[in-house]
Design a protein around this motif. Structure first.
Motif, mmCIF file in Angstrom:
data_model
loop_
_atom_site.group_PDB
_atom_site.id
_atom_site.type_symbol
_atom_site.label_atom_id
_atom_site.label_comp_id
_atom_site.label_asym_id
_atom_site.label_seq_id
_atom_site.Cartn_x
_atom_site.Cartn_y
_atom_site.Cartn_z
ATOM 1 N N ASP A 219 10.572 16.298 0.345
ATOM 2 C CA ASP A 219 9.100 16.351 0.303
ATOM 3 C C ASP A 219 8.500 15.839 -0.997
ATOM 4 O OD1 ASP A 219 8.755 17.189 2.952
ATOM 5 O OD2 ASP A 219 8.943 19.291 2.399
ATOM 6 N N ASP A 220 9.335 15.367 -1.958
ATOM 7 C CA ASP A 220 8.781 14.668 -3.115
ATOM 8 C C ASP A 220 8.072 13.415 -2.621
ATOM 9 O OD1 ASP A 220 9.647 16.401 -5.072
ATOM 10 O OD2 ASP A 220 11.289 15.146 -5.776
ATOM 11 N N LYS B 103 0.813 -1.218 0.000
ATOM 12 C CA LYS B 103 0.000 0.000 0.000
ATOM 13 C C LYS B 103 0.846 1.267 0.000
ATOM 14 C CE LYS B 103 -3.540 -2.303 2.766
ATOM 15 N NZ LYS B 103 -4.220 -2.296 4.067
ATOM 16 N N TRP B 104 2.160 1.111 0.202
ATOM 17 C CA TRP B 104 3.057 2.266 0.295
ATOM 18 C C TRP B 104 3.421 2.744 -1.105
ATOM 19 C CZ3 TRP B 104 7.068 0.077 4.315
ATOM 20 C CH2 TRP B 104 6.419 -0.150 5.535
ATOM 21 N N THR B 105 2.507 3.433 -1.749
ATOM 22 C CA THR B 105 2.741 3.850 -3.130
ATOM 23 C C THR B 105 3.267 5.277 -3.251
ATOM 24 O OG1 THR B 105 0.430 4.501 -3.320
ATOM 25 C CG2 THR B 105 1.012 2.271 -4.047
ATOM 26 N N LYS B 106 3.060 6.096 -2.236
ATOM 27 C CA LYS B 106 3.538 7.488 -2.268
ATOM 28 C C LYS B 106 4.229 7.796 -0.947
ATOM 29 C CE LYS B 106 0.295 9.283 -5.605
ATOM 30 N NZ LYS B 106 -0.715 10.260 -5.933
ATOM 31 N N LEU B 107 5.507 7.458 -0.883
ATOM 32 C CA LEU B 107 6.300 7.688 0.320
ATOM 33 C C LEU B 107 6.958 9.054 0.248
ATOM 34 C CD1 LEU B 107 7.941 4.160 0.573
ATOM 35 C CD2 LEU B 107 6.025 5.048 1.912
ATOM 36 N N ILE C 6 17.830 14.257 1.430
ATOM 37 C CA ILE C 6 18.599 13.747 0.294
ATOM 38 C C ILE C 6 20.087 13.999 0.535
ATOM 39 C CG2 ILE C 6 16.723 14.030 -1.368
ATOM 40 C CD1 ILE C 6 18.140 16.613 -2.307
ATOM 41 N N GLY C 7 20.897 13.214 -0.134
ATOM 42 C CA GLY C 7 22.342 13.415 -0.057
ATOM 43 C C GLY C 7 22.782 14.499 -1.023
#
Length: 83
Positions: free
Chosen positions: A48-49, A29-33, A38-39
Motif C-alpha cells: 500500500d505504499d 501521469k502515473w506518479t503515485k502507483l 512485496i517479496g
C-alpha cells in the motif's frame, strides 16, 4: 508488484501505433502507483505504499494478470521514490 491504474476504454477504434502513443502519454501521469504485494527479501517498501517508477522501469516491467487486474513486477531498485 505494482497496481496499474485502470485503463480508460475508448469509444473509438485506434491503430496499434496510436494506442501505444496514448499509453505512453498516460504513463507519464502515473506518479503515485500503489504497491500491491512485496517479496520476502524486500526491506524498504511496504504493501500500500505509493511509489514512483520511471517510464523506462514501467516499460521494462513484467506484466502479470492477476484475476482481472494487470500488475507490474519490478525490482525494489526500480522504485525511484516512495511517497
Amino acid at each position: 508488484m505494482i497496481d496499474l491504474p485502470e485503463k480508460k476504454e475508448s469509444a473509438l477504434t485506434l491503430s496499434e501505433k496510436d494506442e501505444a502513443m496514448i499509453e505512453e502519454a498516460e504513463m507519464r501521469k502515473w506518479t503515485k502507483l500503489n504497491v500491491h504485494a512485496i517479496g520476502e527479501d524486500v526491506t524498504e517498501i511496504k504493501v500500500d505504499d505509493k511509489v514512483y517508477l520511471t517510464i523506462g522501469a514501467i516499460q521494462d516491467a513484467e506484466r502479470i494478470l492477476i484475476g482481472d487486474d494487470m500488475k507490474l513486477m519490478v525490482n525494489e531498485g526500480s522504485i525511484a521514490i516512495v511517497w
